[in-house]
Design a protein around this motif. Structure first.
Motif, mmCIF file in Angstrom:
data_model
loop_
_atom_site.group_PDB
_atom_site.id
_atom_site.type_symbol
_atom_site.label_atom_id
_atom_site.label_comp_id
_atom_site.label_asym_id
_atom_site.label_seq_id
_atom_site.Cartn_x
_atom_site.Cartn_y
_atom_site.Cartn_z
ATOM 1 N N ALA A 183 0.821 -1.209 0.000
ATOM 2 C CA ALA A 183 0.000 0.000 0.000
ATOM 3 C C ALA A 183 0.853 1.256 0.000
ATOM 4 O O ALA A 183 0.395 2.329 -0.383
ATOM 5 C CB ALA A 183 -0.921 0.007 1.221
ATOM 6 N N PHE A 184 2.110 1.133 0.448
ATOM 7 C CA PHE A 184 3.053 2.259 0.505
ATOM 8 C C PHE A 184 4.411 1.657 0.842
ATOM 9 O O PHE A 184 4.502 0.466 1.148
ATOM 10 C CB PHE A 184 2.635 3.293 1.574
ATOM 11 N N ASP A 185 5.471 2.475 0.773
ATOM 12 C CA ASP A 185 6.798 1.991 1.161
ATOM 13 C C ASP A 185 6.806 1.765 2.671
ATOM 14 O O ASP A 185 6.580 2.709 3.436
ATOM 15 C CB ASP A 185 7.878 3.021 0.794
ATOM 16 N N ILE A 214 7.250 -0.934 12.822
ATOM 17 C CA ILE A 214 7.001 -1.468 11.481
ATOM 18 C C ILE A 214 5.600 -1.040 11.055
ATOM 19 O O ILE A 214 4.598 -1.445 11.653
ATOM 20 C CB ILE A 214 7.139 -3.003 11.467
ATOM 21 N N ASP A 215 5.550 -0.176 10.051
ATOM 22 C CA ASP A 215 4.285 0.385 9.553
ATOM 23 C C ASP A 215 4.099 -0.176 8.150
ATOM 24 O O ASP A 215 4.925 0.062 7.273
ATOM 25 C CB ASP A 215 4.390 1.914 9.552
ATOM 26 N N PHE A 216 3.037 -0.941 7.953
ATOM 27 C CA PHE A 216 2.906 -1.684 6.703
ATOM 28 C C PHE A 216 1.452 -1.721 6.243
ATOM 29 O O PHE A 216 0.521 -1.507 7.027
ATOM 30 C CB PHE A 216 3.422 -3.124 6.901
ATOM 31 N N SER A 225 -4.575 -1.234 3.117
ATOM 32 C CA SER A 225 -4.609 -1.474 4.562
ATOM 33 C C SER A 225 -3.462 -0.700 5.187
ATOM 34 O O SER A 225 -2.518 -0.303 4.501
ATOM 35 C CB SER A 225 -4.494 -2.962 4.890
ATOM 36 N N ASP A 226 -3.553 -0.462 6.491
ATOM 37 C CA ASP A 226 -2.553 0.350 7.190
ATOM 38 C C ASP A 226 -2.527 -0.076 8.648
ATOM 39 O O ASP A 226 -3.565 -0.059 9.317
ATOM 40 C CB ASP A 226 -2.941 1.833 7.065
ATOM 41 N N GLU A 227 -1.350 -0.493 9.116
ATOM 42 C CA GLU A 227 -1.207 -1.000 10.494
ATOM 43 C C GLU A 227 0.234 -0.780 10.933
ATOM 44 O O GLU A 227 1.157 -0.881 10.112
ATOM 45 C CB GLU A 227 -1.542 -2.504 10.511
ATOM 46 N N THR A 228 0.430 -0.464 12.192
ATOM 47 C CA THR A 228 1.797 -0.321 12.717
ATOM 48 C C THR A 228 1.950 -1.138 13.986
ATOM 49 O O THR A 228 1.109 -1.054 14.887
ATOM 50 C CB THR A 228 2.122 1.151 13.051
ATOM 51 N N VAL A 229 3.026 -1.913 14.023
ATOM 52 C CA VAL A 229 3.347 -2.694 15.210
ATOM 53 C C VAL A 229 4.760 -2.283 15.638
ATOM 54 O O VAL A 229 5.657 -2.185 14.803
ATOM 55 C CB VAL A 229 3.316 -4.209 14.899
ATOM 56 N N ILE A 318 -6.106 4.699 13.777
ATOM 57 C CA ILE A 318 -5.832 5.271 15.100
ATOM 58 C C ILE A 318 -4.356 4.970 15.342
ATOM 59 O O ILE A 318 -3.977 3.801 15.463
ATOM 60 C CB ILE A 318 -6.700 4.584 16.182
ATOM 61 N N GLU A 319 -3.502 6.003 15.350
ATOM 62 C CA GLU A 319 -2.065 5.736 15.381
ATOM 63 C C GLU A 319 -1.268 6.745 16.206
ATOM 64 O O GLU A 319 -0.481 7.512 15.663
ATOM 65 C CB GLU A 319 -1.501 5.643 13.955
ATOM 66 N N PRO A 320 -1.473 6.708 17.529
ATOM 67 C CA PRO A 320 -0.651 7.592 18.361
ATOM 68 C C PRO A 320 0.802 7.115 18.384
ATOM 69 O O PRO A 320 1.078 5.936 18.110
ATOM 70 C CB PRO A 320 -1.289 7.448 19.748
ATOM 71 N N ILE A 332 1.739 2.827 17.477
ATOM 72 C CA ILE A 332 0.838 1.670 17.428
ATOM 73 C C ILE A 332 -0.370 2.096 16.606
ATOM 74 O O ILE A 332 -1.005 3.109 16.909
ATOM 75 C CB ILE A 332 0.406 1.245 18.855
ATOM 76 N N GLU A 333 -0.665 1.341 15.558
ATOM 77 C CA GLU A 333 -1.729 1.756 14.634
ATOM 78 C C GLU A 333 -2.650 0.606 14.277
ATOM 79 O O GLU A 333 -2.198 -0.482 13.917
ATOM 80 C CB GLU A 333 -1.093 2.284 13.331
ATOM 81 N N ASP A 334 -3.934 0.874 14.386
ATOM 82 C CA ASP A 334 -4.948 -0.036 13.852
ATOM 83 C C ASP A 334 -5.874 0.750 12.949
ATOM 84 O O ASP A 334 -6.018 1.964 13.091
ATOM 85 C CB ASP A 334 -5.767 -0.657 15.000
HETATM 86 ZN ZN ZN Z 1 0.596 3.329 8.852
#
Ligand code: ZN
Ligand code: ZN
Length: 356
Positions: A183-185, A214-216, A225-229, A318-320, A332-334
């Motif tokens: 979805a992005f780099d 890791i934002d993927f 999709s967009d999520e960060t762990v 939601i990614e504070p 952290i992003e969901d």
């Molecule tokens: Zn993201």
């Protein structure tokens, strides 16, 4: 379904007294008629619509385009727009000012000289802001694919491996599982690089003790999709544990607060005030989140400057985060969909700190 989507243009016809809207943004075109190719235009009048393309896309448009007549342009596309306008009495046409370059606008004024051209600002993109059931299904399935891909490559995140190796492994896994692409780099920011909220994966080698952000995201049929762990490689320091716990609580509080009727600004403040209260207010410089759909960043924006209010069907991240120069960072992003009384998660990786 597409007819339903097209009815979202009705307020523009009324407010601007338009005979037609000319769409050139590929995301809006895909949303309104189904075409997934890389060039074309959609002319929508009150009761009819035409999809215009050149011969490279005629066959594809024939398969994909719904509720619009496919018109193959033999020469200049704007000449075809001009003749359709003349044949159908379309004298006042709105266009997407936010997606039109100055030179494209000049060509339009030349080729459509007898027609009144009306600028429609980025508000037009807001027709896509509340997702229908089909879209929520697409967003959910690509988010699940990405989350599962991440979980499948966890074993590859270890000391001695480069950030880029993690990014490559994740993209490969996503594609193997059926994604059209990333979805992005991806952001893979380890150790002190974690202080850069948008630190793209580099050739830095991951070391024991690093926190790694890791934002993927994956892409399928136009949806992102967009999520960060943020994971720890080896035992994290007590400060790293504390920061992770603060960001996790801010994230959980914000997700609990998502519901129709809350303003995007108030939602941002839920997470921001918690982080501020813990003394890290200056370390959270970006907005809490953004809309997600056919674009990776779309409306609404969740930030202290937002003016919108959440509605059922909106999909937002939601990614504070907390970023400390010289130390590192945690985000952290969901991604969630706003439901009638709260929200449902699209993304699926658990957000308790993983120590690898
Ligand atoms: Zn993201
Ligand atoms: Zn995001």
């Amino acid at each position: 379904m597409l007819k339903n989507r097209r009815s979202r243009l009705k307020p523009f016809f009324a407010d601007y007294a338009l005979d037609a809207v000319l769409l050139t943004d590929l995301r809006n075109i895909r949303y309104l008629c189904g075409f997934s190719g890389s060039e074309g235009a959609l002319l929508v009048a009150r009761d009819s619509a035409w999809f215009l393309c050149d011969s490279r896309y005629t066959a594809q448009a024939g398969e994909e385009v719904q509720s619009a007549e496919v018109v193959e342009c033999v020469a200049v596309r704007l000449d075809t727009v001009a003749s359709l306008a003349a044949e159908n009495g379309l004298n006042r046409i709105g266009f997407e000012a936010a997606h039109t370059t100055v030179s494209a606008y000049r060509r339009m004024t030349e080729k459509l000289s007898g027609i009144e051209l009306v600028e429609l600002d980025s508000k037009l993109d807001e027709i896509r802001i509340c997702k229908d059931t089909a879209e929520v299904g697409q967003l959910k399935s690509i988010a699940v694919l990405a989350s599962q891909s991440f979980e499948a490559i966890l074993g590859k995140i270890k000391p001695g491996v480069r950030e880029l190796d993690v990014a490559f492994a994740l993209e490969f896994e996503m594609r193997q599982r059926g994604a059209d692409g990333k979805a992005f780099d991806f952001i893979v920011a380890s150790g002190m690089r974690g202080a850069m909220p948008h630190g793209r994966a580099s050739d830095k080698v991951i070391q024991s003790g690093d926190l790694i952000t890791i934002d993927f995201g994956a892409l399928k049929d136009g949806y992102h999709s967009d999520e960060t762990v943020t994971v720890a490689c080896g035992q994290p320091s007590s400060e790293a544990l504390e920061i992770h716990a603060i960001v996790k609580t801010a994230h959980d509080l914000a997700i609990d607060a998502v519901k129709p009727g809350i303003s995007c600004k108030a939602l941002d403040e839920v997470a921001r005030s918690f982080i501020r209260g813990k003394g890290y207010g200056d370390c959270f410089g970006h907005g809490l989140g953004h809309g997600i759909g056919l674009e990776i960043h779309e409306m609404p924006t969740l930030s202290p400057r937002s003016t919108m209010v959440l509605e059922e069907g909106m999909t937002v991240t939601i990614e504070p985060g907390i970023y400390i120069p010289g130390f590192g960072g945690v985000r952290i992003e969901d991604s969630v969909v706003v439901t009638s009384d709260g929200c449902a998660l699209l993304t699926g990786v658990g957000k308790r700190l993983l120590v690898l």
